[in-house]
Design a protein around this motif. Sequence first.
Motif, PDB file in Angstrom:
ATOM      1  N   ILE A  52       0.941  -1.243  -0.123  1.00 46.15           N
ATOM      2  CA  ILE A  52       0.158  -0.084   0.072  1.00 46.15           C
ATOM      3  C   ILE A  52       0.856   1.215  -0.034  1.00 46.15           C
ATOM      4  CG2 ILE A  52      -1.756   1.247   1.341  1.00 46.15           C
ATOM      5  CD1 ILE A  52      -2.892  -1.367   2.322  1.00 46.15           C
ATOM      6  N   CYS A  53       1.924   1.241   0.792  1.00 47.34           N
ATOM      7  CA  CYS A  53       2.860   2.283   0.791  1.00 47.34           C
ATOM      8  C   CYS A  53       3.489   2.646  -0.758  1.00 47.34           C
ATOM      9  CB  CYS A  53       4.001   2.204   1.960  1.00 47.34           C
ATOM     10  SG  CYS A  53       3.387   2.519   3.518  1.00 47.34           S
ATOM     11  N   THR A  54       3.619   1.525  -1.195  1.00 52.81           N
ATOM     12  CA  THR A  54       4.157   1.565  -2.812  1.00 52.81           C
ATOM     13  C   THR A  54       3.309   2.223  -3.533  1.00 52.81           C
ATOM     14  OG1 THR A  54       5.414  -0.514  -2.275  1.00 52.81           O
ATOM     15  CG2 THR A  54       5.016   0.145  -4.737  1.00 52.81           C
ATOM     16  N   VAL A  55       2.161   1.943  -3.411  1.00 54.89           N
ATOM     17  CA  VAL A  55       0.991   2.697  -4.294  1.00 54.89           C
ATOM     18  C   VAL A  55       0.945   4.303  -3.867  1.00 54.89           C
ATOM     19  CG1 VAL A  55      -1.291   2.849  -4.708  1.00 54.89           C
ATOM     20  CG2 VAL A  55      -0.366   0.528  -4.443  1.00 54.89           C
ATOM     21  N   ILE A  56       1.031   4.510  -2.670  1.00 53.56           N
ATOM     22  CA  ILE A  56       1.122   5.685  -2.362  1.00 53.56           C
ATOM     23  C   ILE A  56       2.290   6.615  -2.611  1.00 53.56           C
ATOM     24  CG2 ILE A  56       1.073   7.411  -0.068  1.00 53.56           C
ATOM     25  CD1 ILE A  56      -0.518   5.123   1.437  1.00 53.56           C
ATOM     26  N   HIS A 330      -0.718  -2.735 -10.258  1.00 53.37           N
ATOM     27  CA  HIS A 330      -0.466  -1.506  -9.746  1.00 53.37           C
ATOM     28  C   HIS A 330       0.173  -0.781 -10.972  1.00 53.37           C
ATOM     29  CE1 HIS A 330       0.979   2.257  -8.204  1.00 53.37           C
ATOM     30  NE2 HIS A 330       2.170   2.065  -8.154  1.00 53.37           N
ATOM     31  N   LYS A 331       0.970  -1.342 -11.758  1.00 53.55           N
ATOM     32  CA  LYS A 331       1.953  -1.278 -12.962  1.00 53.55           C
ATOM     33  C   LYS A 331       1.028  -0.720 -13.900  1.00 53.55           C
ATOM     34  CE  LYS A 331       5.067  -0.133 -15.760  1.00 53.55           C
ATOM     35  NZ  LYS A 331       5.747   0.969 -16.060  1.00 53.55           N
ATOM     36  N   VAL A 337      -4.971   3.668 -16.434  1.00 49.24           N
ATOM     37  CA  VAL A 337      -6.187   3.984 -15.801  1.00 49.24           C
ATOM     38  C   VAL A 337      -5.928   5.456 -15.113  1.00 49.24           C
ATOM     39  CG1 VAL A 337      -7.934   3.580 -13.754  1.00 49.24           C
ATOM     40  CG2 VAL A 337      -6.648   1.664 -14.858  1.00 49.24           C
ATOM     41  N   PRO A 338      -6.729   6.373 -15.436  1.00 47.42           N
ATOM     42  CA  PRO A 338      -6.644   7.843 -15.030  1.00 47.42           C
ATOM     43  C   PRO A 338      -7.254   8.181 -13.957  1.00 47.42           C
ATOM     44  CG  PRO A 338      -8.225   7.740 -16.589  1.00 47.42           C
ATOM     45  CD  PRO A 338      -7.929   6.274 -16.572  1.00 47.42           C
ATOM     46  N   THR A 339      -6.853   7.604 -12.857  1.00 47.18           N
ATOM     47  CA  THR A 339      -7.328   7.786 -11.519  1.00 47.18           C
ATOM     48  C   THR A 339      -7.183   9.278 -11.181  1.00 47.18           C
ATOM     49  OG1 THR A 339      -5.250   7.025 -10.553  1.00 47.18           O
ATOM     50  CG2 THR A 339      -7.363   5.566 -10.550  1.00 47.18           C
ATOM     51  N   LEU A 357      -8.762  10.521  -1.635  1.00 49.49           N
ATOM     52  CA  LEU A 357      -9.620   9.889  -2.611  1.00 49.49           C
ATOM     53  C   LEU A 357      -8.628   9.248  -3.710  1.00 49.49           C
ATOM     54  CD1 LEU A 357     -12.602   9.742  -3.825  1.00 49.49           C
ATOM     55  CD2 LEU A 357     -12.240  11.875  -5.119  1.00 49.49           C
ATOM     56  N   LEU A 358      -7.814   9.859  -4.088  1.00 47.42           N
ATOM     57  CA  LEU A 358      -6.579   9.413  -5.112  1.00 47.42           C
ATOM     58  C   LEU A 358      -6.406   7.824  -4.777  1.00 47.42           C
ATOM     59  CD1 LEU A 358      -5.365   9.392  -7.781  1.00 47.42           C
ATOM     60  CD2 LEU A 358      -3.475  10.449  -6.495  1.00 47.42           C
ATOM     61  N   ILE A 359      -5.898   7.850  -3.336  1.00 50.84           N
ATOM     62  CA  ILE A 359      -5.502   6.534  -3.076  1.00 50.84           C
ATOM     63  C   ILE A 359      -6.536   5.783  -2.796  1.00 50.84           C
ATOM     64  CG2 ILE A 359      -4.364   5.318  -1.003  1.00 50.84           C
ATOM     65  CD1 ILE A 359      -2.517   7.223  -2.714  1.00 50.84           C
ATOM     66  N   VAL A 360      -7.851   5.830  -2.371  1.00 57.30           N
ATOM     67  CA  VAL A 360      -9.102   5.096  -2.502  1.00 57.30           C
ATOM     68  C   VAL A 360      -9.176   4.529  -3.749  1.00 57.30           C
ATOM     69  CG1 VAL A 360     -11.363   4.756  -1.791  1.00 57.30           C
ATOM     70  CG2 VAL A 360      -9.647   5.825  -0.208  1.00 57.30           C
ATOM     71  N   MET A 361      -9.186   5.330  -4.569  1.00 60.39           N
ATOM     72  CA  MET A 361      -9.674   4.954  -5.906  1.00 60.39           C
ATOM     73  C   MET A 361      -8.508   4.123  -6.713  1.00 60.39           C
ATOM     74  SD  MET A 361     -11.055   8.558  -8.249  1.00 60.39           S
ATOM     75  CE  MET A 361     -12.412   9.092  -7.824  1.00 60.39           C
ATOM     76  N   LYS A 362      -7.491   4.363  -6.634  1.00 62.80           N
ATOM     77  CA  LYS A 362      -6.205   3.311  -6.863  1.00 62.80           C
ATOM     78  C   LYS A 362      -6.398   1.972  -6.523  1.00 62.80           C
ATOM     79  CE  LYS A 362      -2.525   6.608  -8.006  1.00 62.80           C
ATOM     80  NZ  LYS A 362      -2.402   5.953  -9.394  1.00 62.80           N
TER      81      LYS A 362
END
Length: 437
Positions: A52-56, A330-331, A337-339, A357-362
């Motif tokens: 999750i930290c990687t996505v953030i 995620h890649k 995906v234009p989140t 919101l961006l993290i929730v959408m991702k």
Amino acid sequence: MIKEIERNEKICYNTKSVAPYWKGYKENVRDGYDMKSKRLEYVDVAKGIGIICTVIGHAFTGTMTAKVIYTFHMPMFFFVSGYLYHEKSTKELFVKSFKRLLVPYITTCLCFLGYYIIDKIVTDNISLIEVGLRLHGLAALYGIGSNSKMTISFLPDIRIVGVLWFLLAMFVAQMVFNWLVKKRFCPLFLSVGILAGLSYVTAQWFFLPWSIQPALGALIFMYAGYIVQQKDWMYVVPRKHKLLMIPMAAIWLVSMRYGTCNMVSNQYKTSLTFFGYSIPALSGAIVIIAGICGSMFVLWLSTLIAKYIKPMSALLGYTGRESLVILCLHKLELNYVPTSNWASHFFESDTIQFAVLLIVMKMAVIYLGLFLVRRIPVFSLAFYGTVKTPRQIRRKKRIKRKLRKIDRQKNFDNSEKEFFELSDRIKDKREEVTGGQ
């Protein structure tokens, strides 16, 4: 002799002495946990935090948030790999690692190639397909995640594969570390240090294929996890050496403020100067030690989550168990995906609400993709190397539940029997000594 028997009898029958142990035992049996399963649970939670930290971090590249995350999130995965390490044959490890790491890597690269071909056909640019296939195919074969211009001189300019470098680096690191442990040409810390040093020096000039240099640099974190597991420091430090956690936290904070930990390009440095001089070796050591300390703190936090916050533990544990496939999804999400555009319709891009919101959408897009991968046999075969249909998943869960129930009942009955047998032996011994009085 009589006093000793009476003391043993008191231990067996005194409810204050027996109750804590018996209560704890029953709780462990009821929850279906032994020490091994508990440790795996908090490790999965830690991996869930890491992915999750990687996505953030990728959502907010260049910010202080990303800088803090980079101090521990990638080192932690290699640290955990060393922490869970046990020696295997080269063939067994190769087959297992190929299935877990290289199969999703190959599948993701094929997804990019397929999308590129379809896009060019739809946009009537068929003449560009050959060039694109050559560029994307070479990037997938070479497999680096950093600056593509720093490659071996006789090769053409090579594109990067982004976050997928981690899969190749983990594969190489696991194979090399297992080989070092088995062969032992010299002390393990010395061989790890030599390879990590060579990887750092050569990465200043060129990048080898398959992210070999980041993999060799990551051996330090794997070795640290291996030693922590051997010495049982994950349990010893917070129980017997709590004061040691203060300098560990201090080093981690220094790295957050002044350090740069960029594993993909083998950069471990700080902006600190010592008596007016910059000492690269000392700066790199600070960042590496901080990565190890940060990994241990995340694992300690994970033990608390696994013990006290069960709903969060379940979600993070599931995320951690699927972390490799989530990395691939995620890649794909990053590229297609234009989140960010979606979130900007609701909030300004520089607000906290936008970030949340961006993290929730991702994560929602990633979890949706994971759901489809797990439920559609073709996708499951492509990412896991095996077909897991919903029926098979449910059947496997039912079998596991039945086996856990049988084991719990069996363990409880055996322990209860041993407890009362011990009580009877003490009674008989007492009567024998006292002559039945």
